[in-house]
Design an enzyme around this catalytic site. Structure first.
Site, mmCIF file in Angstrom:
data_model
loop_
_atom_site.group_PDB
_atom_site.id
_atom_site.type_symbol
_atom_site.label_atom_id
_atom_site.label_comp_id
_atom_site.label_asym_id
_atom_site.label_seq_id
_atom_site.Cartn_x
_atom_site.Cartn_y
_atom_site.Cartn_z
ATOM 1 N N HIS A 28 9.862 -10.164 25.711
ATOM 2 C CA HIS A 28 10.573 -10.264 24.427
ATOM 3 C C HIS A 28 12.093 -10.120 24.577
ATOM 4 C CE1 HIS A 28 9.907 -5.935 24.578
ATOM 5 N NE2 HIS A 28 8.705 -6.001 24.029
ATOM 6 N N ASP A 70 3.994 -11.365 19.961
ATOM 7 C CA ASP A 70 3.994 -9.901 19.966
ATOM 8 C C ASP A 70 3.352 -9.397 18.673
ATOM 9 O OD1 ASP A 70 4.403 -7.358 20.938
ATOM 10 O OD2 ASP A 70 6.541 -7.271 20.470
ATOM 11 N N LEU A 76 11.574 -2.015 15.111
ATOM 12 C CA LEU A 76 10.621 -3.109 14.942
ATOM 13 C C LEU A 76 9.357 -2.779 15.715
ATOM 14 C CD1 LEU A 76 13.049 -6.135 15.318
ATOM 15 C CD2 LEU A 76 11.732 -5.591 13.265
ATOM 16 N N ALA A 77 8.215 -3.030 15.088
ATOM 17 C CA ALA A 77 6.923 -2.678 15.690
ATOM 18 C C ALA A 77 6.101 -3.940 15.888
ATOM 19 C CB ALA A 77 6.183 -1.680 14.801
ATOM 20 N N GLY A 78 6.414 -4.653 16.956
ATOM 21 C CA GLY A 78 5.751 -5.940 17.140
ATOM 22 C C GLY A 78 6.172 -6.886 16.035
#
Length: 381
Positions: free
Chosen positions: A215, A272, A305-307
Site C-alpha cells: 500500500h 486492502d 485509516l483501517a484498511g
C-alpha cells in the site's frame, strides 16, 4: 465444458478487440476464432465488455467477514462475495495478531481451500505482519510486533502446507535481510510494509530479494528531497512492484497518477478491504481494534485509516479517470500486474491462449453481469 464467447469488446494486454468470438477449451482461453464450429455452444453477451478476472493480492475481508475470524465460513463467504464484484483470484490476507489467532486463521484458510471455494480462487496466503515497526503501525497491533524469525515462519508455512506465498515486514528489523533472502529463495514474495526504513535500508532489502512495496504511501516513511525514504524507494527502484489503494482517501488522485507515470505496469491495484466492505456505515472491527466507518471510510478510534471498503473494479475505474488512460491499460494493473508480482502471469491475469479462463462480463455501464473462474461461471446477475 467448451464454448465460445461473443461480445462487443474484449480488454486485452495490448488494447482491445471488438465484435469477436473467443474460444474457451479445457478451462482455458483458446484464442479468437473467425468461424464457429458446428455444435459448439455460443454465449452471446451482445454489447457487453469481457475483461480478465481481477486478482486482489491484498484483501482482509468483506461483507461482515474477515480472514482473522479464523473460520472456513469467513474464507468461503469472502470468496463468494468478491466474485460478485469481478474478482476471480485473491490472497487471503492476515493481520498482526496473537500467535494463536494467526495460526487459527492460517489453518482455516488452508482447510477452506482444500474443501473448495465457491467463488474467487485463493492463490495462497499473504501474511501482513507481524514483523513491523511501531511508528507506521497503521491499524496493526504493535503489541505483537517482533523481529523476523525463520523458525516461526517455517512453522506457519508447515501449518499452511506450503501455501504462504507472500509476507510483509519492516526491513529495519533485526535479522530482516537474512529473512528476506531465505524466504525469497523458497519462492515467497517478500514485501516491505509498516516501516520507517531509510532509502538505503530499502535498497539493501531489495538486493536481498524483496520485490514488493505494500500500500504505497501508507504505513511507510514518506518521500523527502534529502531522504527518499520507503516511498522514494518504491517509486524509483526498478524490478519492484508497488501496491496502491485507489479509493481517493488513501492516496490523492494526482499522487496516484504520478505513481502510475513512474511505475507503469509495476503498479498493482489492491483493495486492502476489510469486513465493512459492501456494508453500511457503522461500527466494525479490524483485528482487535474497533473501527468506525463513516461515508465509506473506515478509521480506528485514533483516526488511522483501517484498511478500505474499496471494490477493486472501482479502483480500476478511478485510476483510469485520474490518469486519462483507457480502461484496458488500467484494468490490467488489477489483473496482470498482480499475477506478475507473484510469477503467475503465465497462467493468469489476461485474456491469452493457454491461460486459465478467468473473466468478467461487464454491462456498458460497468456493472458485473458474469464472473467465470477456469471457464466455469461462478456468479451470474
Amino acid at each position: 465444458m467448451d464454448y465460445i464467447i461473443k461480445a462487443s469488446r474484449f480488454l486485452l494486454e495490448n488494447g482491445e478487440r471488438t465484435d469477436s468470438y473467443l474460444a474457451i477449451k479445457d478451462h482455458k482461453f483458446a484464442g479468437f476464432v473467425d468461424e464457429v464450429p458446428n455444435g459448439v455452444e455460443i454465449k452471446d453477451w451482445g454489447d457487453s465488455i469481457v475483461a480478465p478476472g481481477l486478482f486482489d493480492t491484498h484483501i482482509h475481508g468483506i461483507a461482515r467477514f474477515d480472514i482473522m475470524d479464523g473460520t472456513q465460513e469467513a474464507v468461503r463467504n469472502i470468496s463468494e462475495e468478491i466474485a460478485k464484484i469481478g474478482v476471480t483470484r485473491f490472497l487471503p490476507t492476515t493481520l498482526t495478531s496473537s500467535r494463536a489467532d494467526l495460526e487459527k486463521a492460517i489453518i482455516a484458510v488452508r482447510q477452506a481451500v482444500v474443501e473448495g471455494l465457491p467463488g474467487a480462487v485463493s492463490e495462497g496466503i499473504f501474511l501482513e505482519g507481524p514483523y513491523f515497526t511501531e511508528k507506521h503501525k497503521g491499524a496493526q497491533n504493535p503489541s505483537y510486533f517482533t523481529d523476523p524469525s525463520l523458525k516461526e515462519f517455517e512453522h506457519w508455512q508447515e501449518l499452511a502446507e506450503g501455501s504462504i506465498v507472500k509476507i510483509a515486514l519492516a526491513p529495519e528489523r533485526e535479522g530482516a535481510e537474512q529473512f528476506i533472502q531465505t524466504v525469497t529463495n523458497s519462492g515467497v514474495l517478500a514485501s516491505i510494509a509498516h516501516t520507517d526504513a531509510s532509502y538505503t535500508c530499502c535498497v539493501d532489502a531489495v538486493e536481498a530479494g524483496a520485490r514488493n512495496f505494500v500500500h504505497l504511501f501508507n504505513g511507510m516513511s514518506g518521500l523527502h528531497h534529502r531522504e527518499p525514504g520507503v516511498a522514494g524507494a518504491a517509486l524509483t527502484l526498478a524490478d519492484t512492484y508497488a501496491e496502491i489503494i485507489c479509493d481517493g482517501f488513501h492516496v490523492h488522485p494526482e499522487v496516484a497518477s504520478m505513481a502510475y507515470q513512474l511505475k507503469g505496469n509495476k503498479l498493482q491495484l489492491i483493495t486492502d478491504c476489510m469486513r465493512a466492505g459492501l456494508m453500511p456505515d457503522g461500527k466494525y472491527h479490524l483485528g482487535e481494534f474497533p473501527v468506525v466507518m463513516q461515508d465509506g471510510v473506515a478509521r480506528t478510534e485514533t483516526g488511522s485509516l483501517a484498511g478500505s471498503t474499496l471494490r477493486l473494479m472501482d479502483g480500476v475505474q478511478n485510476l483510469s479517470q485520474w490518469t486519462g488512460k483507457n480502461l484496458s491499460e488500467i484494468w490490467h494493473l488489477g489483473s496482470l500486474s498482480p499475477a506478475k508480482s507473484l510469477n503467475k502471469d503465465k497462467q493468469l491475469g489476461s485474456i491469452q491462449s493457454g491461460k486459465y479462463a478467468d473473466y468478467v462480463v461487464l454491462s456498458p455501464s460497468m456493472e458485473v453481469i458474469i464472473t467465470a473462474v477456469n471457464g466455469e461461471i461462478v456468479y451470474e446477475k
